[in-house]
Design a protein around this motif. Structure first.
Motif, PDB file in Angstrom:
ATOM      1  N   MET A   1      62.598   7.900 -14.484  1.00 33.51           N
ATOM      2  CA  MET A   1      62.911   6.989 -13.379  1.00 33.51           C
ATOM      3  C   MET A   1      61.640   6.359 -12.823  1.00 33.51           C
ATOM      4  N   GLN A   2      61.820   5.198 -12.246  1.00 26.43           N
ATOM      5  CA  GLN A   2      60.677   4.474 -11.678  1.00 26.43           C
ATOM      6  C   GLN A   2      60.473   4.849 -10.216  1.00 26.43           C
ATOM      7  N   ILE A   3      59.241   4.778  -9.790  1.00 19.58           N
ATOM      8  CA  ILE A   3      58.919   5.099  -8.398  1.00 19.58           C
ATOM      9  C   ILE A   3      59.471   4.005  -7.483  1.00 19.58           C
ATOM     10  N   ASP A   4      60.263   4.437  -6.516  1.00 21.54           N
ATOM     11  CA  ASP A   4      60.915   3.521  -5.587  1.00 21.54           C
ATOM     12  C   ASP A   4      61.011   4.239  -4.240  1.00 21.54           C
ATOM     13  N   GLN A   5      61.521   3.539  -3.235  1.00 21.28           N
ATOM     14  CA  GLN A   5      61.771   4.155  -1.939  1.00 21.28           C
ATOM     15  C   GLN A   5      62.476   5.493  -2.137  1.00 21.28           C
ATOM     16  N   ASN A   6      61.987   6.554  -1.490  1.00 22.76           N
ATOM     17  CA  ASN A   6      62.588   7.880  -1.565  1.00 22.76           C
ATOM     18  C   ASN A   6      62.379   8.616  -2.884  1.00 22.76           C
ATOM     19  N   SER A   7      61.426   8.181  -3.702  1.00 24.98           N
ATOM     20  CA  SER A   7      61.035   8.992  -4.850  1.00 24.98           C
ATOM     21  C   SER A   7      60.063  10.069  -4.373  1.00 24.98           C
ATOM     22  N   VAL A   8      60.216  11.274  -4.968  1.00 30.05           N
ATOM     23  CA  VAL A   8      59.207  12.315  -4.780  1.00 30.05           C
ATOM     24  C   VAL A   8      58.287  12.260  -5.997  1.00 30.05           C
ATOM     25  N   VAL A   9      57.007  12.052  -5.754  1.00 32.35           N
ATOM     26  CA  VAL A   9      56.064  11.762  -6.833  1.00 32.35           C
ATOM     27  C   VAL A   9      54.962  12.815  -6.847  1.00 32.35           C
ATOM     28  N   SER A  10      54.684  13.370  -8.042  1.00 32.96           N
ATOM     29  CA  SER A  10      53.539  14.271  -8.215  1.00 32.96           C
ATOM     30  C   SER A  10      52.462  13.546  -9.008  1.00 32.96           C
ATOM     31  N   LEU A  11      51.238  13.692  -8.561  1.00 40.29           N
ATOM     32  CA  LEU A  11      50.129  12.932  -9.143  1.00 40.29           C
ATOM     33  C   LEU A  11      48.936  13.808  -9.458  1.00 40.29           C
ATOM     34  N   ASN A  12      48.170  13.383 -10.458  1.00 42.44           N
ATOM     35  CA  ASN A  12      46.757  13.735 -10.537  1.00 42.44           C
ATOM     36  C   ASN A  12      45.991  12.497 -10.147  1.00 42.44           C
ATOM     37  N   TYR A  13      44.890  12.679  -9.442  1.00 44.13           N
ATOM     38  CA  TYR A  13      44.120  11.494  -9.093  1.00 44.13           C
ATOM     39  C   TYR A  13      42.650  11.846  -8.924  1.00 44.13           C
ATOM     40  N   LYS A  14      41.855  10.835  -9.064  1.00 41.12           N
ATOM     41  CA  LYS A  14      40.440  10.942  -8.709  1.00 41.12           C
ATOM     42  C   LYS A  14      40.139   9.765  -7.808  1.00 41.12           C
ATOM     43  N   LEU A  15      39.570  10.058  -6.650  1.00 40.00           N
ATOM     44  CA  LEU A  15      39.234   9.025  -5.674  1.00 40.00           C
ATOM     45  C   LEU A  15      37.721   8.927  -5.572  1.00 40.00           C
ATOM     46  N   SER A  16      37.199   7.729  -5.801  1.00 39.41           N
ATOM     47  CA  SER A  16      35.751   7.546  -5.643  1.00 39.41           C
ATOM     48  C   SER A  16      35.441   6.297  -4.839  1.00 39.41           C
ATOM     49  N   ASN A  17      34.256   6.269  -4.256  1.00 35.63           N
ATOM     50  CA  ASN A  17      33.813   5.079  -3.529  1.00 35.63           C
ATOM     51  C   ASN A  17      33.101   4.143  -4.502  1.00 35.63           C
ATOM     52  N   ASP A  18      32.619   3.005  -3.980  1.00 34.32           N
ATOM     53  CA  ASP A  18      32.009   2.008  -4.859  1.00 34.32           C
ATOM     54  C   ASP A  18      30.696   2.487  -5.473  1.00 34.32           C
ATOM     55  N   ALA A  19      30.090   3.513  -4.882  1.00 32.45           N
ATOM     56  CA  ALA A  19      28.858   4.066  -5.435  1.00 32.45           C
ATOM     57  C   ALA A  19      29.161   5.032  -6.582  1.00 32.45           C
ATOM     58  N   GLY A  20      30.455   5.316  -6.803  1.00 26.88           N
ATOM     59  CA  GLY A  20      30.834   6.223  -7.878  1.00 26.88           C
ATOM     60  C   GLY A  20      30.900   7.681  -7.461  1.00 26.88           C
ATOM     61  N   ASP A  21      30.685   7.943  -6.161  1.00 25.30           N
ATOM     62  CA  ASP A  21      30.797   9.321  -5.676  1.00 25.30           C
ATOM     63  C   ASP A  21      32.267   9.719  -5.609  1.00 25.30           C
ATOM     64  N   VAL A  22      32.608  10.886  -6.158  1.00 23.70           N
ATOM     65  CA  VAL A  22      33.973  11.366  -6.080  1.00 23.70           C
ATOM     66  C   VAL A  22      34.217  11.937  -4.684  1.00 23.70           C
ATOM     67  N   ILE A  23      35.190  11.346  -3.975  1.00 25.87           N
ATOM     68  CA  ILE A  23      35.495  11.756  -2.611  1.00 25.87           C
ATOM     69  C   ILE A  23      36.535  12.868  -2.614  1.00 25.87           C
ATOM     70  N   ASP A  24      37.471  12.758  -3.546  1.00 29.51           N
ATOM     71  CA  ASP A  24      38.573  13.708  -3.568  1.00 29.51           C
ATOM     72  C   ASP A  24      39.223  13.642  -4.951  1.00 29.51           C
ATOM     73  N   GLU A  25      39.767  14.766  -5.417  1.00 28.97           N
ATOM     74  CA  GLU A  25      40.527  14.685  -6.659  1.00 28.97           C
ATOM     75  C   GLU A  25      41.536  15.812  -6.747  1.00 28.97           C
ATOM     76  N   CYS A  26      42.547  15.570  -7.579  1.00 26.91           N
ATOM     77  CA  CYS A  26      43.563  16.577  -7.850  1.00 26.91           C
ATOM     78  C   CYS A  26      43.804  16.546  -9.346  1.00 26.91           C
ATOM     79  N   THR A  27      43.684  17.705 -10.016  1.00 33.58           N
ATOM     80  CA  THR A  27      43.797  17.722 -11.474  1.00 33.58           C
ATOM     81  C   THR A  27      44.917  18.633 -11.975  1.00 33.58           C
TER      82      THR A  27
END
Ligand code: ZN
Length: 160
Positions: free
Chosen positions: A1-27
């Motif tokens: 199913m596609q992500i839409d209003q009221n979808s429960v979504v599990s993610l992995n993510y990596k968040l970085s700033n423009d300098a390339g520093d990793v601010i937060d991640e989930c693996t």
């Protein structure tokens, strides 16, 4: 199913700033949110709309769709006497302060003999965010989750 209003979504993510520093991640796929309930920043939510399990995407989100622009009016100089005398105030300390919109977290940015400067901006205000995201799971929210506006279950909210 596609992500839409009221979808429960599990993610992995990596968040970085423009300098390339990793601010937060989930693996480990343990980050779970309810789409359409302001659980996550608006820019990421709209980028994920219509995506499905297994998809990966890289998305750059400007401050206005993330934690907002920095507001210089959120910086305040407070007399040192406003703080308990026996507490050492250091740069980087965070505490709750009463603001015009209720309680907000502020961080100490400067300390002098007479004054303490505090900043009420979100630490990521004014920062462009670069997300690298993998969608691990998508399911429909339960009626109770929709009503509460958050995810229940092992990776979500626990009412105890
Ligand atoms: Zn709940």
């Amino acid at each position: 199913m596609q992500i839409d209003q009221n979808s429960v979504v599990s993610l992995n993510y990596k968040l970085s700033n423009d300098a390339g520093d990793v601010i937060d991640e989930c693996t480990d796929g343990s980050f779970t949110y309810l789409q359409g309930a302001n659980n996550i920043i608006p820019g990421l939510e709209s980028a994920l709309t219509g995506k499905s399990k297994g998809e990966k995407l890289d998305v750059t989100i400007p401050p206005k769709d993330a934690y907002g622009e920095r507001d210089d009016n959120s910086t305040q100089v407070v007399p040192r006497t406003m703080f308990p005398e026996d507490v050492t105030i250091d740069v980087g300390m965070q505490f709750a302060a009463q603001g015009p919109d209720g309680q907000a977290m502020v961080v100490v940015t400067k300390v002098s003999d007479d004054n303490v400067t505090v900043d009420g901006n979100h630490p990521l205000a004014g920062v462009q965010l670069n997300f690298s995201v993998e969608i691990i799971e998508v399911r429909e929210a339960t009626a109770e989750e929709k009503e509460h506006g958050h995810v229940h279950g092992p990776d979500g909210h626990d009412h105890g």
